[in-house]
Enzyme design. Structure first.
Site, mmCIF file in Angstrom:
data_model
loop_
_atom_site.group_PDB
_atom_site.id
_atom_site.type_symbol
_atom_site.label_atom_id
_atom_site.label_comp_id
_atom_site.label_asym_id
_atom_site.label_seq_id
_atom_site.Cartn_x
_atom_site.Cartn_y
_atom_site.Cartn_z
ATOM 1 N N GLU A 63 26.311 13.180 -7.350
ATOM 2 C CA GLU A 63 26.689 13.033 -8.756
ATOM 3 C C GLU A 63 27.727 11.915 -8.880
ATOM 4 O OE1 GLU A 63 25.785 14.080 -11.895
ATOM 5 O OE2 GLU A 63 27.391 12.665 -12.342
ATOM 6 N N ASP A 113 19.291 9.584 -16.520
ATOM 7 C CA ASP A 113 19.667 8.784 -17.694
ATOM 8 C C ASP A 113 18.519 7.845 -18.064
ATOM 9 O OD1 ASP A 113 22.211 9.921 -17.863
ATOM 10 O OD2 ASP A 113 23.017 8.513 -16.392
ATOM 11 N N LYS A 117 17.458 1.160 -24.032
ATOM 12 C CA LYS A 117 17.368 -0.241 -24.480
ATOM 13 C C LYS A 117 16.723 -1.108 -23.393
ATOM 14 C CE LYS A 117 21.412 0.002 -27.432
ATOM 15 N NZ LYS A 117 22.863 -0.131 -27.489
ATOM 16 N N ASP A 149 12.885 14.305 -20.623
ATOM 17 C CA ASP A 149 12.495 14.546 -22.024
ATOM 18 C C ASP A 149 12.070 13.226 -22.663
ATOM 19 O OD1 ASP A 149 15.268 13.650 -21.780
ATOM 20 O OD2 ASP A 149 15.175 13.625 -23.961
HETATM 21 C C1 LIG Z 1 21.467 13.065 -18.222
HETATM 22 S S1 LIG Z 1 22.497 13.721 -16.995
HETATM 23 C C2 LIG Z 1 21.516 15.069 -16.319
HETATM 24 C C3 LIG Z 1 22.341 16.014 -15.496
HETATM 25 C C4 LIG Z 1 21.541 17.192 -14.911
HETATM 26 N N1 LIG Z 1 20.535 16.726 -13.990
HETATM 27 C C5 LIG Z 1 20.920 18.006 -16.011
HETATM 28 O O1 LIG Z 1 19.683 17.979 -16.122
HETATM 29 O O2 LIG Z 1 21.668 18.686 -16.723
HETATM 30 C C6 LIG Z 1 22.341 12.498 -15.716
HETATM 31 C C7 LIG Z 1 23.364 12.726 -14.615
HETATM 32 O O3 LIG Z 1 23.078 11.846 -13.554
HETATM 33 C C8 LIG Z 1 24.284 11.229 -13.108
HETATM 34 N N2 LIG Z 1 23.874 9.932 -12.560
HETATM 35 C C9 LIG Z 1 23.292 8.913 -13.246
HETATM 36 N N3 LIG Z 1 23.012 7.900 -12.413
HETATM 37 C C10 LIG Z 1 23.415 8.293 -11.180
HETATM 38 C C11 LIG Z 1 23.397 7.683 -9.894
HETATM 39 N N4 LIG Z 1 22.881 6.441 -9.741
HETATM 40 N N5 LIG Z 1 23.910 8.345 -8.857
HETATM 41 C C12 LIG Z 1 24.416 9.603 -9.008
HETATM 42 N N6 LIG Z 1 24.469 10.237 -10.207
HETATM 43 C C13 LIG Z 1 23.968 9.597 -11.268
HETATM 44 C C14 LIG Z 1 25.132 11.127 -14.362
HETATM 45 O O4 LIG Z 1 26.514 11.010 -14.059
HETATM 46 C C15 LIG Z 1 24.800 12.439 -15.061
HETATM 47 O O5 LIG Z 1 25.630 13.503 -14.654
#
Ligand SMILES: C[S@@+](CC[C@H](N)C(=O)[O-])C[C@H]1O[C@@H](n2cnc3c(N)ncnc32)[C@H](O)[C@@H]1O
Length: 209
Positions: A63, A113, A117, A149
């Protein structure tokens, strides 16, 4: 900003020196049988269910957000799950330098994520450099689970997987199917989006045996 004061991240936060190279999973967990990895593990909701349901397996969550990583590490300590480690790092970088070939039994990516864009698409996780690393670290026949989603990102993922050409695509079956419950993977984002009645898109990309 911490999510909660006085978090205790030992012993579940895994801190590895950049120069340490490939980590020894046996040393970390003591005799690992099946190490699974979640990328973007957030507050640890998915891994908490998995750690409870499958105490014989080991789990690593990577994370990027410091506050979430610390919250999750504290959460696993409170629940007494010695079979989970949380890493606070950028996942692709950490995997590249610290994970051995064919060392991971399952890879989980839930609600990554979407970077909607066009000029930010290059920041998306699911593209060739990630697929190369996933193929390298997964054991033969091991699954990469994906749920999102975001319809357009899902199409982008499918295109990236098709272009990459080395995974077998399968319909999604929840890694929690033996546990029951109403959720696919029970993460915080799934619960939030389910309440909004958003559709979900999911697949399993399996490394050939
Ligand atoms: C949209 S949230 C989803 C969190 C969780 N998987 C959920 O479904 O509730 C995306 C998570 O991925 C983490 N994240 C995004 N890119 C990442 C990366 N390259 N390495 C580690 N964590 C990452 C973000 O900090 C965030 O907590």
């Amino acid at each position: 900003m911490a999510l909660k004061a006085n978090l205790i991240t030992e012993p579940n936060l895994l801190v590895v020196d950049d120069a340490a190279g490939i980590v020894n999973l046996e040393e970390i967990f003591g005799c690992p049988t099946a190490v699974e990895l979640e990328i973007g593990s957030g507050k640890g909701a998915f891994l908490l269910q998995m750690a409870k349901a499958f105490p014989e397996r080991q789990f690593i969550g990577i994370e990027w957000a410091n506050a979430y990583a610390e919250y999750a590490a504290d959460r696993f300590r409170r629940h007494g799950h010695a079979n989970v480690r949380i890493v606070n790092a950028e996942a692709l970088w950490w995997i590249r330098i610290h994970l051995a070939d064919a060392s991971i039994h399952a890879l989980h990516v839930y609600f990554p994520d979407p970077w909607p864009k066009s000029r930010h698409h290059k920041r998306r996780l699911i593209q060739k450099p990630f697929l190369q690393q996933a193929m390298r670290i997964l054991r033969p026949d091991a699954p990469l689970y994906i749920v999102t989603d975001h319809a357009e990102y899902f199409e982008h993922m499918r295109d990236a997987l098709t272009d990459f050409g080395q995974f077998k695509l399968e319909p999604f079956t929840s890694p929690l199917h033996l546990v029951g419950g109403n959720f696919l993977v029970g993460t915080n984002f799934e619960k939030k989006y389910a309440a909004e009645k958003r559709p979900f898109y999911s697949l399993i990309a399996r490394k050939p045996a």
